[in-house]
Design a protein around this motif. Structure first.
Motif, short mmCIF file in Angstrom:
data_model
loop_
_atom_site.label_atom_id
_atom_site.label_comp_id
_atom_site.label_asym_id
_atom_site.label_seq_id
_atom_site.Cartn_x
_atom_site.Cartn_y
_atom_site.Cartn_z
N GLU A 1 0.83 -1.21 0.00
CA GLU A 1 0.00 0.00 0.00
C GLU A 1 0.87 1.25 0.00
O GLU A 1 0.61 2.19 -0.74
CB GLU A 1 -0.93 0.00 1.21
CG GLU A 1 -2.03 -1.04 1.12
CD GLU A 1 -2.88 -1.11 2.37
OE1 GLU A 1 -2.67 -0.31 3.32
OE2 GLU A 1 -3.77 -1.98 2.41
N GLU A 2 1.90 1.27 0.82
CA GLU A 2 2.80 2.43 0.88
C GLU A 2 3.47 2.66 -0.47
O GLU A 2 3.60 3.79 -0.93
CB GLU A 2 3.87 2.22 1.95
CG GLU A 2 3.34 2.30 3.36
CD GLU A 2 4.37 1.89 4.41
OE1 GLU A 2 5.55 1.64 4.04
OE2 GLU A 2 4.00 1.80 5.59
N GLY A 3 3.91 1.58 -1.11
CA GLY A 3 4.55 1.69 -2.42
C GLY A 3 3.60 2.24 -3.48
O GLY A 3 4.00 3.07 -4.30
N ILE A 4 2.37 1.81 -3.45
CA ILE A 4 1.38 2.29 -4.42
C ILE A 4 1.09 3.78 -4.18
O ILE A 4 1.01 4.56 -5.12
CB ILE A 4 0.09 1.45 -4.34
CG1 ILE A 4 0.37 0.05 -4.91
CG2 ILE A 4 -1.06 2.12 -5.08
CD1 ILE A 4 -0.72 -0.96 -4.67
N LEU A 5 0.96 4.17 -2.91
CA LEU A 5 0.69 5.57 -2.60
C LEU A 5 1.84 6.48 -3.02
O LEU A 5 1.62 7.63 -3.40
CB LEU A 5 0.38 5.74 -1.11
CG LEU A 5 -0.93 5.12 -0.65
CD1 LEU A 5 -1.05 5.17 0.87
CD2 LEU A 5 -2.12 5.79 -1.31
#
Length: 85
Positions: A6-10
């Motif tokens: 999720e952090e990578g996508i954000l």
């Protein structure tokens, strides 16, 4: 691993990003071996069909302009059920 994903996508800085947190899923006949214990103890999962319906409704609302696109929109179990209702 999910949180890192999720952090990578954000970090990709999309104009809009919906993150879905459905919790325990009820897969019906496709229940995995490790999940059967939860039903044994009476846990009531979110039906996969309910999750799919809420995702469709969410996308339709975005397309119709009835929902504002947010940089990060986290939809939890309660919100998933509300969208599907």
């Amino acid at each position: 691993t999910k949180a890192r994903s999720e952090e990578g996508i954000l970090k990709l800085s999309f104009a809009s990003c919906a993150i879905w947190h459905p919790g325990f899923l009820d897969r019906g006949d496709l229940t995995r071996k490790g999940e059967s214990w939860a039903k044994f103890f009476g846990a009531c999962g979110l039906p996969v069909s309910t999750l799919a319906k809420s995702m469709r409704v969410y996308a339709e609302q975005l397309a119709a302009g009835k929902r504002d696109a947010k940089a990060e929109d986290v939809i939890e179990n309660k919100g998933i059920r509300a969208l599907a209702a």
